[in-house]
Design a protein around this motif. Structure first.
Motif, short mmCIF file in Angstrom:
data_model
loop_
_atom_site.label_atom_id
_atom_site.label_comp_id
_atom_site.label_asym_id
_atom_site.label_seq_id
_atom_site.Cartn_x
_atom_site.Cartn_y
_atom_site.Cartn_z
N ALA A 1 -13.28 -38.36 -61.11
CA ALA A 1 -11.98 -38.32 -61.57
C ALA A 1 -10.91 -39.00 -61.96
N GLY A 2 -11.08 -40.03 -61.43
CA GLY A 2 -9.78 -41.47 -61.88
C GLY A 2 -9.18 -41.52 -60.57
N GLU A 3 -9.91 -41.35 -59.39
CA GLU A 3 -9.05 -41.62 -58.39
C GLU A 3 -8.18 -41.87 -58.40
N SER A 4 -6.71 -40.44 -59.11
CA SER A 4 -5.61 -40.53 -58.08
C SER A 4 -4.50 -42.27 -59.42
N GLY B 1 -9.16 -27.80 -61.77
CA GLY B 1 -9.65 -29.63 -62.36
C GLY B 1 -8.11 -30.14 -62.65
N PRO B 2 -8.80 -32.02 -63.10
CA PRO B 2 -9.71 -32.64 -63.32
C PRO B 2 -10.73 -32.25 -62.22
N LEU B 3 -11.74 -32.14 -62.65
CA LEU B 3 -12.70 -31.82 -60.96
C LEU B 3 -13.87 -33.23 -61.52
N ALA B 4 -14.16 -34.03 -60.04
CA ALA B 4 -14.59 -35.05 -60.04
C ALA B 4 -16.62 -34.65 -61.27
N ALA B 5 -16.86 -35.63 -62.33
CA ALA B 5 -17.97 -34.48 -63.10
C ALA B 5 -19.50 -34.57 -61.69
N ASP B 6 -19.70 -35.80 -61.48
CA ASP B 6 -20.24 -36.43 -60.41
C ASP B 6 -20.83 -35.40 -59.71
N ALA B 7 -19.85 -34.11 -58.94
CA ALA B 7 -20.03 -32.97 -57.99
C ALA B 7 -20.11 -32.01 -58.96
N LEU B 8 -19.27 -31.74 -59.46
CA LEU B 8 -18.90 -30.01 -60.82
C LEU B 8 -20.54 -29.80 -61.10
N PHE B 9 -21.29 -30.58 -60.76
CA PHE B 9 -23.11 -29.16 -61.18
C PHE B 9 -23.18 -28.68 -60.53
N ALA B 10 -23.43 -29.69 -59.04
CA ALA B 10 -23.82 -29.11 -58.44
C ALA B 10 -23.62 -27.69 -58.16
N PRO B 11 -25.14 -27.09 -57.49
CA PRO B 11 -24.89 -25.21 -57.55
C PRO B 11 -23.99 -24.44 -56.94
#
Length: 339
Positions: A215-218, A245-255
């Motif tokens: 998410a851009g890392e600040s 959000g915005p939330l990091a997409a690599d973690a967003l889809f975790a159950p």
């Protein structure tokens, strides 16, 4: 079993006659009892059914006939002869038939003869060969319904996940330019209204993914989250919409994370569809929010390579019909007068 109370059948266009649409439509009827499917009518060339399936067919000319025939035969609204048929080989007459089926299905649903529209897969290349200029079926349906294409929102929905790509069929290099705060706000509002009206969710919870890694890392990996996404989220929260959000997409889809939300907004096509198809390749449904009618579609293409070989999976079409029936029931409840 889908909840469905409408006496009107669902209109199912068979798509390109040379694709898998006729086969999966017929096989969906064959599995109707196993999945509790409501009455539906196939729209297109009746000969395309006989070419790939040997089950019972009832040629109908009125939607009421479809309901009466549904228990014992697949009701088919025959439009025209699409010419010599060879599965896997699209033709201009076939593309013309697919377009006429789409127009007919829209008309039947707009005039409320049908409770919902399920669109079969078409070949954009074949359609463009006969002068069709729309990017896809969604834009055509929106135009026929008097809705601007920007106000028709694509959602992919499955049993455990709903996703909305904020930008769709554009090059990845153009996403950052096309992603604006105004676009995010408009689509998030439409998603919220759609979840309320068509899914019966009183207070939808949304999340939006960042465009950049982490998410851009600040601002260290890109500033679109700060400049574009965060202001849109602030505006939506001020409007009373529940969104994170915005939330990091690599973690967003975790159950444990995706399960907290009713829909996830993603910045570009593959950010939404890659994880969605990993989870719901066989039961995912493409649907359009923002229309005066209900429209769903199986989340696959014409599959010309397996057309006519009895290999096509009817699961996505079954899921699209079932979801259309649930959406129709939810919309009927939302419009029902209070007692």
């Amino acid at each position: 079993m889908p909840e469905y109370s409408s006496p009107r059948p669902i209109a199912v266009t068979m798509g390109d006659p040379a694709g898998v649409g006729p086969e999966v439509t017929a096989r969906a009827w064959g599995a109707r009892r196993d999945h509790g499917l409501p009455p539906f009518v196939a729209i297109g060339d009746i000969a395309t059914i006989g070419a790939v399936w040997d089950g019972p067919v009832a040629r109908i000319g009125d939607m009421a006939e479809a309901v009466q025939a549904f228990d014992t035969a697949l009701p088919v609204w025959h439009l025209e002869d699409s010419g010599p048929l060879e599965p896997g080989r699209p033709t201009p007459p076939g593309a013309t038939c697919a377009l006429h089926a789409l127009e007919t299905g829209i008309g039947l649903t707009r005039n409320q003869a049908s409770a919902a529209l399920v669109t079969g897969p078409v070949s954009k290349h074949a359609l463009h060969g006969i002068g069709y200029t729309h990017p896809g079926q969604t834009e055509f349906i929106a135009e026929r319904c008097g809705v601007t294409a920007t106000n028709a929102v694509m959602m992919l929905a499955g049993p455990s996940l709903r996703v909305v790509p904020l930008t769709v069929h554009i090059p990845l290099s153009e996403v950052a330019e096309r992603l604006t705060s105004e676009l995010i706000v408009a689509k998030a509002r439409m998603v919220t209204r759609g979840l309320q009206r068509d899914f019966g969710i009183a207070q939808p919870r949304l999340a939006i993914a960042g465009l950049n890694p982490h998410a851009g890392e600040s601002g260290q990996l890109g500033d679109e989250e700060i400049r574009v996404i965060a202001p849109a989220v602030d505006q939506l929260v001020a409007d009373g919409i529940i969104i994170d959000g915005p939330l990091a997409a690599d973690a967003l889809f975790a159950p444990g994370i995706r399960g907290q939300y009713d829909a996830l907004l993603c910045c570009y096509h593959d950010q939404a569809l890659a994880p969605f198809k990993a989870l719901h390749f066989h039961d995912g449904v493409n649907l359009t929010l923002g229309l005066p009618i209900i429209r769903t579609s199986p989340d696959h293409g014409t599959a010309f390579n397996i057309a006519g070989k009895a290999k096509a999976d009817p699961g996505p079409t079954i899921a699209a019909i079932a979801m259309a029936s649930r959406m129709a029931a939810a919309r009927e409840r939302s419009y029902a007068p209070a007692k």
